[in-house]
Each structure stands twice: as structure tokens, then as C-alpha cells.
Enzyme design. Structure first.
Site, PDB file in Angstrom:
ATOM      1  N   ASP A 107      14.907 -16.800  41.398  1.00 44.96           N
ATOM      2  CA  ASP A 107      16.316 -16.532  41.654  1.00 44.96           C
ATOM      3  C   ASP A 107      16.663 -16.859  43.106  1.00 44.96           C
ATOM      4  O   ASP A 107      16.155 -17.834  43.647  1.00 44.96           O
ATOM      5  CB  ASP A 107      16.585 -15.041  41.348  1.00 44.96           C
ATOM      6  CG  ASP A 107      17.978 -14.783  40.819  1.00 44.96           C
ATOM      7  OD1 ASP A 107      18.921 -14.862  41.624  1.00 44.96           O
ATOM      8  OD2 ASP A 107      18.122 -14.481  39.628  1.00 44.96           O
ATOM      9  N   SER A 160      23.198 -12.885  33.296  1.00 49.57           N
ATOM     10  CA  SER A 160      22.203 -12.702  34.358  1.00 49.57           C
ATOM     11  C   SER A 160      21.729 -11.264  34.434  1.00 49.57           C
ATOM     12  O   SER A 160      20.613 -10.983  34.859  1.00 49.57           O
ATOM     13  CB  SER A 160      22.793 -13.084  35.719  1.00 49.57           C
ATOM     14  OG  SER A 160      22.702 -14.447  35.959  1.00 49.57           O
TER      15      SER A 160
END
Length: 402
Positions: free
Chosen positions: A132, A346
């Protein structure tokens, strides 16, 4: 009627590379995939010297090859090298997040014998890579494995400058320490693998760099989360005929024993149109709009104008989705030791990553395929199937038996 949601940290977009101008063919990004057994570093160095290619990353675990900046002409020449399988243009990615949940209650984490939720700082003995924007390394509510950090964006120590990765990490494993929030797998060691910059942008090559790092540590890392995505489709196989370097890397990493959880995407389209969500080897997660952690659809909406206990109106859908998990108004860890609300697939995917971590902590020999099957089999249909455009009622993540 489905309502649109303003996009903040919106659905990931993979932009096609712009064709170079006729007069000037400036270097741009390419991924060079080499044949098995090739020495990636040696060949990359040779190509760099011979063709003036600027090598950005070399891969030796999830993929044999390298990424480099080069002209279109050079890319064409390299594709003819007998040691090269194929040359692929690099592409851009963005976060799979939206605005700004509590989902731990909804997936019944308190009932899991492995989670040990009791406001005492017990820690689930498992390692999860957060591929990420990085993670705040000193957040007091996270067990960050800083020694395992990897930055594929040129940063130092994979320190999060965006907040997205830190938020994802908290949903996976925030400490059960009577402060802030708690994750699905409390205290799990989270590995910061930084593949997106502070604006949430990245490339296929940077993501492969992150997957390569995870694969190199597959003996330590059980689960990896990818809350990002891009336009694309499943190329259909993990064999030598594949022309998708990202898919090849994911395949190799899964084959090495790492379970991958992936955001379905936030474009209200079929997840088959997004990668890595479309890949069969990962666990693809759509988002549930849940505002009170309870079934029944009785809660008032909070940070989103969505209906409680229904398919989130921003979420992607379709047969590539394996599970649905809470993804609306999720409260989790943030920058500067703080906390924030965020929404999107997400936020749904790391609930599944935490679930996979619980399952692996209790059953360390389970393969990624076995983990995926277990999570799907444990899911429930105890949610309202309204506003789901494909009519397929995905199983709602539930970890009570893990």
C-alpha cells in the site's frame, strides 16, 4: 435507485501509456519479463549498459525480470532478445478507497477463539503484508514489523505519508489494548510494503516490486493485502503463455504460500474489469454498507448516504467477487497516532486479510486455496440483498469459527 458517491481517494485507475511524440521518443516505463532461470540483475545491468535503459527495479522471486525507463525503440529491440519472454509497458495505479466503520463487530471477531478480544494486549501470531502507501511505524495501536519494511517508491522505511496503508493495517491488526480501535486479528505483525506514493499513485512495476519482496519472505508472511487496482482483465492462466507480469507475480507468490486479499474496486462495475480483483488466485472482496455492526438494516447512515445493511452503492460486483465485508465509514488507525473514518472496498479487503490471518494462525499449514475456501464456506447470507446490480448474494465474511 443507486446513488453516486463523491470520490475521495477514489477507485484505482490504470492509465494507458501515452504514445511517444514522433519527434522525440522520451524514455518511459517498461517491465521486461525474462525466461525462467535467467539472472535478472546481470541481464538488467547488461541491457542498461548496451541500450541506455534506466533500471528501476529487479525481480528475482515472484518474477524473473526488471523494470526500466527506455524508449519505445529500445523496448522493441529488447523484446527480440532470446532471454526475454516479453516486454510490457508499465502502467499507473491508484488507491481503491473513497471517503472515510466498525466492521469488526459485523464479522463476529469477538467470537473468534483465535482473536482473543478481551481488552488485554494479546497478539495473534501471524504476519500480514500491507502492500500500500506504507504504515506509520510508531503508531501506538499497531504492531509494525519495521525490520521487514520495503519501499518501492524511493522512500525511506516505507513510512506512510498518505494514511491509507495505516488505515488498512489497523483494520487487519490494531492492538486489543483498550485504546483507539481493534483489528480483526489483534496485534498481528503488519509489514509495511510501500508501492504507492503519498498521493496514492503507483505503477505495475512498483507493485511487482512489493510482491517480489513478499515472495522473498514467504516463509514468514502468511497473508498480503492489496487495497488497490486498475483497469484490466484476467488473462486466464498462470502458465508460460501469460502476457501479464502482475498476474505472473501474484501467481508465483500464491504458489509460494501467501494468501492474497484484494479490493473489488469502487466503480460500480463488474470486478472482472479490474485487476488484481479479476485474478482467480486471490480473495476478492466487495463492500457492505453497515453503520451499526448489526444485521437488520435499522441504522441511520452516517458518513455516507447509503442504506444500512446493503450492498454499498460504490462497490464493484460480479462473479469474481468471493466475499463481501464491511466497507462503509470504517474507523481505523491513521497518521500521527490518530484515527479516521474511511469508506471503500479498500476498507472491506483488510477485514478478509484479518480473517485469513486468524485462520492461518490456528492452521499454519493451510494453503492459500484452503484459506479461500474456508473463508467462503464460513460466510453467511445474513444481510439485505438490495441494491446489488448483479443479483448474486455474496457470502458475508464471518470469523466466529476461526
Amino acid at each position: 435507485m443507486r446513488r453516486s458517491v463523491p470520490t475521495v481517494l477514489a477507485t484505482a485507475v490504470l492509465a494507458a501509456l501515452v504514445s511517444p511524440a514522433v519527434r522525440a521518443d522520451p524514455p518511459t516505463g517498461y517491465i521486461v519479463v525474462l525466461k525462467k532461470g535467467s539472472d535478472s540483475a546481470s541481464i538488467a545491468q547488461q541491457h542498461s549498459g548496451e541500450y541506455k535503459a534506466e533500471v528501476l527495479y529487479t525481480y528475482g522471486h515472484a518474477l524473473h525480470g526488471y523494470a526500466a525507463a527506455m524508449t519505445t525503440d529500445v523496448a522493441g529491440k529488447l523484446a527480440k532478445d532470446p532471454r526475454v519472454r516479453f516486454v510490457q509497458p508499465d502502467r499507473s495505479v491508484r488507491l481503491e478507497a473513497q471517503t472515510t466503520p466498525t466492521g469488526v463487530d459485523r464479522v463476529d471477531a469477538e467470537a473468534s477463539p483465535t482473536s482473543g478480544l478481551d481488552n488485554v494486549d494479546g497478539r495473534v501470531d501471524v504476519d500480514v503484508a500491507v502492500i500500500d502507501t506504507g504504515i506509520q511505524p510508531d503508531h501506538p495501536d499497531l504492531n509494525v514489523h519495521s525490520a521487514g519494511a520495503k519501499s518501492c517508491t524511493g522512500g525511506t522505511g516505507a513510512v506512510d505519508g498518505n494514511g491509507h496503508g495505516t488505515h488498512v493495517a489497523g483494520t487487519i491488526g490494531a492492538l486489543d489494548n483498550d485504546q483507539g480501535v481493534v483489528g480483526v486479528a489483534p496485534g498481528a505483525r503488519v509489514w509495511p510494503v510501500q508501492v504507492l506514493d503519498d498521493s496514492g499513485n503507483g505503477t505495475f512495476s512498483s507493485i511487482i516490486c512489493g510482491i517480489d519482496h513478499v515472495t522473498a519472505h514467504a516463509g514468514e508472511i502468511e497473508v498480503a493485502n492489496l487495497s488497490l487496482g486498475a483497469a484490466g482483465t484476467d488473462d486466464g492462466n498462470c502458465g508460460n503463455t501469460s502476457r501479464d507480469a502482475l498476474h505472473q507475480a501474484v501467481c508465483a507468490s500464491v504458489a509460494a504460500g501467501v494468501t492474497y486479499t484484494v479490493a473489488a474496486g469502487n466503480s460500480s462495475v463488474d470486478a472482472a474489469k479490474r485487476v488484481p480483483a479479476a485474478y482467480d488466485e486471490v480473495i476478492t472482496v466487495s463492500a457492505l454498507a453497515d453503520f451499526d455492526g448489526l444485521p437488520g438494516g435499522k441504522a441511520q447512515s452516517t458518513c455516507l448516504t447509503d442504506q444500512d445493511d446493503t450492498f454499498a452503492n460504490f462497490s464493484n460486483h460480479g462473479r469474481d467477487v468471493d466475499l463481501i465485508a464491511p466497507g462503509a465509514c470504517i474507523r481505523s488507525t491513521w497518521l500521527k497516532g490518530g484515527y479516521s473514518l474511511s469508506s471503500g472496498t479498500s476498507m472491506a479487503a483488510p477485514h478478509a486479510a484479518g480473517a485469513a490471518a486468524l485462520y492461518k494462525a490456528a492452521r499454519p499449514s493451510a494453503s492459500p486455496a484452503a484459506v479461500k475456501t474456508a473463508l467462503r464456506n464460513a460466510g453467511t447470507t445474513n444481510w439485505t440483498n438490495s441494491d446489488d446490480p448483479d443479483g448474486i448474494k455474496e457470502k458475508l465474511l464471518n470469523v466466529a469459527g476461526f
